[in-house]
Motif scaffolding. Structure first.
Motif, PDB file in Angstrom:
ATOM      1  N   VAL A 178       0.838  -1.193   0.000  1.00  0.00           N
ATOM      2  CA  VAL A 178       0.000   0.000   0.000  1.00  0.00           C
ATOM      3  C   VAL A 178       0.877   1.248   0.000  1.00  0.00           C
ATOM      4  O   VAL A 178       0.530   2.277  -0.592  1.00  0.00           O
TER       5      VAL A 178
ATOM      6  N   TYR B 172       1.809   2.282  -3.432  1.00  0.00           N
ATOM      7  CA  TYR B 172       0.648   2.858  -4.115  1.00  0.00           C
ATOM      8  C   TYR B 172       0.385   4.286  -3.650  1.00  0.00           C
ATOM      9  O   TYR B 172       0.160   5.180  -4.469  1.00  0.00           O
TER      10      TYR B 172
ATOM     11  N   LEU C  49      -6.607   4.247   0.662  1.00  0.00           N
ATOM     12  CA  LEU C  49      -6.865   2.804   0.627  1.00  0.00           C
ATOM     13  C   LEU C  49      -6.312   2.134   1.875  1.00  0.00           C
ATOM     14  O   LEU C  49      -5.199   2.441   2.299  1.00  0.00           O
ATOM     15  N   LYS C  50      -7.113   1.241   2.460  1.00  0.00           N
ATOM     16  CA  LYS C  50      -6.647   0.371   3.540  1.00  0.00           C
ATOM     17  C   LYS C  50      -6.833  -1.065   3.089  1.00  0.00           C
ATOM     18  O   LYS C  50      -7.883  -1.412   2.548  1.00  0.00           O
ATOM     19  N   CYS C  51      -5.841  -1.874   3.324  1.00  0.00           N
ATOM     20  CA  CYS C  51      -5.926  -3.283   2.928  1.00  0.00           C
ATOM     21  C   CYS C  51      -6.110  -4.147   4.177  1.00  0.00           C
ATOM     22  O   CYS C  51      -5.362  -3.997   5.148  1.00  0.00           O
TER      23      CYS C  51
ATOM     24  N   PRO D  18      -1.373  -7.227  -0.295  1.00  0.00           N
ATOM     25  CA  PRO D  18      -2.148  -6.577  -1.356  1.00  0.00           C
ATOM     26  C   PRO D  18      -1.538  -6.801  -2.736  1.00  0.00           C
ATOM     27  O   PRO D  18      -0.354  -7.112  -2.870  1.00  0.00           O
TER      28      PRO D  18
ATOM     29  N   ILE E 282      -2.001  -4.458  -6.221  1.00  0.00           N
ATOM     30  CA  ILE E 282      -2.664  -3.269  -6.746  1.00  0.00           C
ATOM     31  C   ILE E 282      -2.217  -3.039  -8.182  1.00  0.00           C
ATOM     32  O   ILE E 282      -1.022  -3.047  -8.481  1.00  0.00           O
TER      33      ILE E 282
ATOM     34  N   TYR F  37      -7.806  -2.951  -7.032  1.00  0.00           N
ATOM     35  CA  TYR F  37      -7.243  -3.314  -5.728  1.00  0.00           C
ATOM     36  C   TYR F  37      -7.631  -4.753  -5.396  1.00  0.00           C
ATOM     37  O   TYR F  37      -8.823  -5.097  -5.387  1.00  0.00           O
TER      38      TYR F  37
ATOM     39  N   CYS G 276      -6.410  -8.351  -2.814  1.00  0.00           N
ATOM     40  CA  CYS G 276      -5.565  -8.855  -1.725  1.00  0.00           C
ATOM     41  C   CYS G 276      -5.796 -10.347  -1.574  1.00  0.00           C
ATOM     42  O   CYS G 276      -6.827 -10.887  -2.009  1.00  0.00           O
TER      43      CYS G 276
END
Length: 765
Positions: A121, A124, A145-147, A152, A154, A164, A166
């Motif tokens: 992340v 990104y 964005l939170k994964c 992840p 992306i 996106y 995961c």
């Protein structure tokens, strides 16, 4: 009014750029046609390849399929999707495995040309922050964005929308990353090399257009099909203007402004794509209409055209060559050996790894066949070996060698924006050489099978054929690498020389135009002839450097004097025969399972790691955004409890469970009502416009036709209840091969190499 003004400004800018490009394309089309006809008549080919070349390597095969979690921006949830990667390397996302088997339309079709695969992340967020300068979230604010897991994947594009995903484990992440990178590598190489006129005319027109704008050197966004490349060309000029115009008007917190900017950029890119597609097709149609007359003139006056061109070249050479030779001697020649060494080391290591992987796979197969059952097992192993070159995970060790390529200070000196163009080109050569070796091996082995008696004969024959193929591989590998080195050196040095010589030479070229007869002006261009003269000034040094490098044993290159002519005169005749289908031809040999089942199992190149489609990582059908528990929709059954998770994601699940306990027991989580089908975006891999702007449409038919939406929604009347869906998934899950993504007896047709336009018209991958 503001939107109308913006659309008009975009259309005007696009029209201006494409108008200039189409002028360049028309000029280059005549030159490319002349070169094609001349080569056809004079044709001096290079060394004959020793390995056979497979014509249709992946027909009716799936590269990979499996479950992956996708972030849905519309409802800010993570959903479990069933992803299929067909032979055209598009990413096709279905609601679930059941939807795929029932031939329901896919949710999304993604063409990954121009995308970068990110596995963190942080990477990104850095790219997103750079895309809109001055807009950076403050510390403590939620990022864009939170994964929910540590793994992840992306897909980032400088202009189009982002995707996106995961997964739950590092092993899954590695496999999906290899698959996605293979898709990007293949889709980036979207301009067909089989076209001997249109392709060179297009790439030369792109180069000439950019040089008119003082942009020399390699270009990262020369990737995808022609329309995608043209869209990138327009966006390269349009985006800075949009950023300065729209950026200051964006409202909200930094993450919201970034999210809005990505959506605006994607919408503009889709609009540009449609405009570029229409104008380019019109330009090609005009050139094709004139082609018969041009070709007739070329064939009639070939000698006069060649004489006229040589006369022009001699005049330009007398003017340019002294200056070019000084420039080469002072600024290029001292660095050629350094550039070549930087290119040769990782490339030779990559091809050596290809050889090693091929040798290991065949040797392991030989041992297993002898130990496990002779010819019966041979069929099974040959089915797997025949697609070794298209196995992203097994080929990854070869591709990784090329990732070590670094030009260090040379990159800045010669204005090379990125080495990715050289990396991907070498990796495509590696894959092709691997497939040629495998195809030659299986063709020779297939010929021998009727003469063999017993396991011992089979073992000896496999070993003998392997040694024979490896010799051919070494020769072809040497030829391919030397050609790659020459082309790479020219790609690096020629733009540098043209830029250096431009101040003193370019302004004087107009005076040479009068030397061209008007009848031949469509086939001879002063600018092209000038570039050929510059190329000749450095070509001798490049050829000499590559020739000297062939002497160094560490790179395993054959000398130019080592030529193999017709060492296997009958081999290429074998290659003209029909493709070998091991399971069908030898279906009477194995007794373990029906032939139809074996064929179904053989349709997927890569096996699946995650084989539990029904189990979501957080115990619910939708993966909620962390910290955003939502009430449940009336009438929706409670989600079932997931199996015990791995330790790596235990904390995330516990946090979600804790948040869920804060929801009142009577509360219900909303379930997104399935929307009706919507037109797909005009850009491959883009999502549809907002629901409010699109009238409802009927659901697309099962087979991928022109009206299949990029993110088709099942009509509300056909939506299954979550409980029923879970039951169906469970029932489906009991089948032995349910998670492999191969086809059953009633398998749906493979998604063709298409995405769709905003009107539902498909565009090729």
């Amino acid at each position: 009014p503001c939107l109308t003004w913006l659309c008009c400004a975009i259309a005007e800018k696009t029209g201006k750029v494409l108008g200039e490009f189409c002028r360049c394309y028309k000029e280059q089309f005549g030159v490319a046609l002349f070169n094609s006809v001349r080569y056809e008549i004079e044709g001096t080919g290079g060394p004959q390849a020793q390995l056979l070349h497979r014509k249709v390597p992946l027909e009716d095969h799936v590269i990979y399929s499996g479950n992956i979690f996708q972030y849905i921006e519309e409802n800010k949830k993570w959903r479990n999707r069933f992803c299929v990667v067909p032979h055209n390397y598009g990413l096709v996302l279905y609601e679930n495995k059941l939807a795929y088997e029932r031939e329901l339309p896919p949710r999304v079709l993604v063409n990954s040309a121009g995308y970068k695969i990110l596995t963190s992340v942080e990477q990104y967020l850095e790219l997103v922050n750079n895309s809109l300068p001055g807009v950076t979230p403050k510390s403590g604010h939620s990022p864009i964005l939170k994964c929910p897991t540590d793994f992840p994947l992306i897909l980032w594009h400088p202009y189009a929308r982002h995707y996106y995903f995961c997964v739950m484990t590092g092993k899954e992440q590695e496999k999906w990353r290899a698959v996605f990178q293979d898709c990007v590598r293949h889709c980036n190489n979207g301009i067909s090399e089989d076209s001997k006129v249109e392709a060179p005319a297009f790439t030369d027109a792109i180069r000439m257009y950019r040089q008119c704008k003082e942009q020399y050197g390699t270009w990262d966004m020369l990737c995808g099909n022609e329309t995608q490349v043209l869209s990138n060309l327009v966006m390269e000029e349009l985006l800075p203007e949009l950023r300065s115009t729209i950026g200051p008007r964006l409202k909200g917190k930094a993450p919201e402004r970034q999210r809005t900017w990505i959506q605006v950029s994607d919408a503009v890119y889709r609009m540009v794509y449609e405009l570029a597609k229409a104008q380019y097709e019109a330009a090609v149609a005009r050139c094709e209409q004139e082609r018969p007359q041009l070709e007739s003139t070329i064939r009639t006056d070939m000698d006069q055209i060649i004489t006229s061109k040589e006369h022009l070249a001699s005049k330009i050479r007398a003017f340019v060559l002294p200056k070019a030779e000084v420039c080469v001697r002072n600024h290029v020649q001292p660095y050629i050996s350094s550039i070549l060494e930087a290119l040769m080391t990782p490339t030779s290591q990559g091809f050596a790894e290809v050889r090693e992987v091929f040798f290991k796979e065949v040797t392991d197969m030989n041992m297993n066949v002898v130990n496990e059952g002779g010819l019966e097992k041979l069929v099974e192993y040959m089915e797997k070996l025949s697609h070794l070159a298209f196995h992203p995970v097994k080929m990854q060790s070869c591709y990784e060698k090329m990732e070590q390529l670094k030009l260090e200070g040379l990159q800045q000196r010669f204005d090379v924006s990125s080495t990715s163009v050289f990396k991907q080109r070498a990796q495509i050569h590696m894959r092709q050489q691997m497939d040629d070796a495998v195809y030659t091996f299986e063709t020779l082995l297939h010929q021998e099978l009727g003469k063999l008696q017993g396991k011992d004969d089979l073992c000896k024959s496999i070993q003998r054929i392997l040694e024979r193929v490896l010799k051919k591989f070494d020769y072809d590998s040497s030829t391919v690498r030397k050609k790659f080195f020459r082309e790479a050196l020219l790609q690096i040095t020629i733009p540098f020389l043209l830029k250096k010589l431009a101040p003193t030479c370019k302004g004087e070229l107009a005076k040479f135009q009068e030397l061209i007869f008007e009848d031949f002006a469509s086939f001879i261009l002063v600018e092209n002839t000038y570039e050929e003269v510059v190329l000749q000034s450095v070509m001798k040094d490049i050829m000499q450097a590559v020739k000297e490098a062939a002497v160094q044993r560490k790179h395993n290159l054959y000398r130019d004097s080592m030529v193999m002519h017709n060492s296997d005169p009958n081999l290429h005749l074998l290659g003209e025969g029909p493709a070998i289908d091991w399971s069908e031809e030898y279906s009477g040999q194995p007794e373990a399972e029906p032939a139809a089942e074996r064929r179904r199992r053989a349709k997927q190149v890569v096996s699946v790691i995650q084989d539990d489609e029904g189990a979501l990582p957080y115990g619910a059908e939708a993966l909620l955004q962390p910290g955003s528990p939502e009430p449940r929709e009336p009438g929706e059954a409670h989600a079932r409890v997931a199996p015990s998770p791995p330790d790596a994601v235990q904390e995330i699940r516990e946090a979600l469970a804790q948040e869920s306990r804060n929801v009142p027991s009577g509360a219900e989580v909303p379930h997104v009502t399935p929307r009706s089908s919507m037109p797909a975006s005009p850009v491959p891999g883009a999502d549809p416009p907002s629901v409010s702007s699109v009238p409802p449409a009927t659901a697309a038919p099962p087979s991928p036709r022109a009206d299949v939406p990029a993110e088709a929604k099942v009509p509300p009347g056909t939506a299954a209840a979550p409980g029923a869906q879970s039951a169906e998934s469970a029932a489906c899950h009991q089948r032995s091969d349910n998670e492999t993504g191969e086809h059953g007896e009633h398998s749906p047709p493979q998604p063709r190499g298409t995405t769709e336009s905003s009107e539902g018209v498909q565009t090729e991958f």
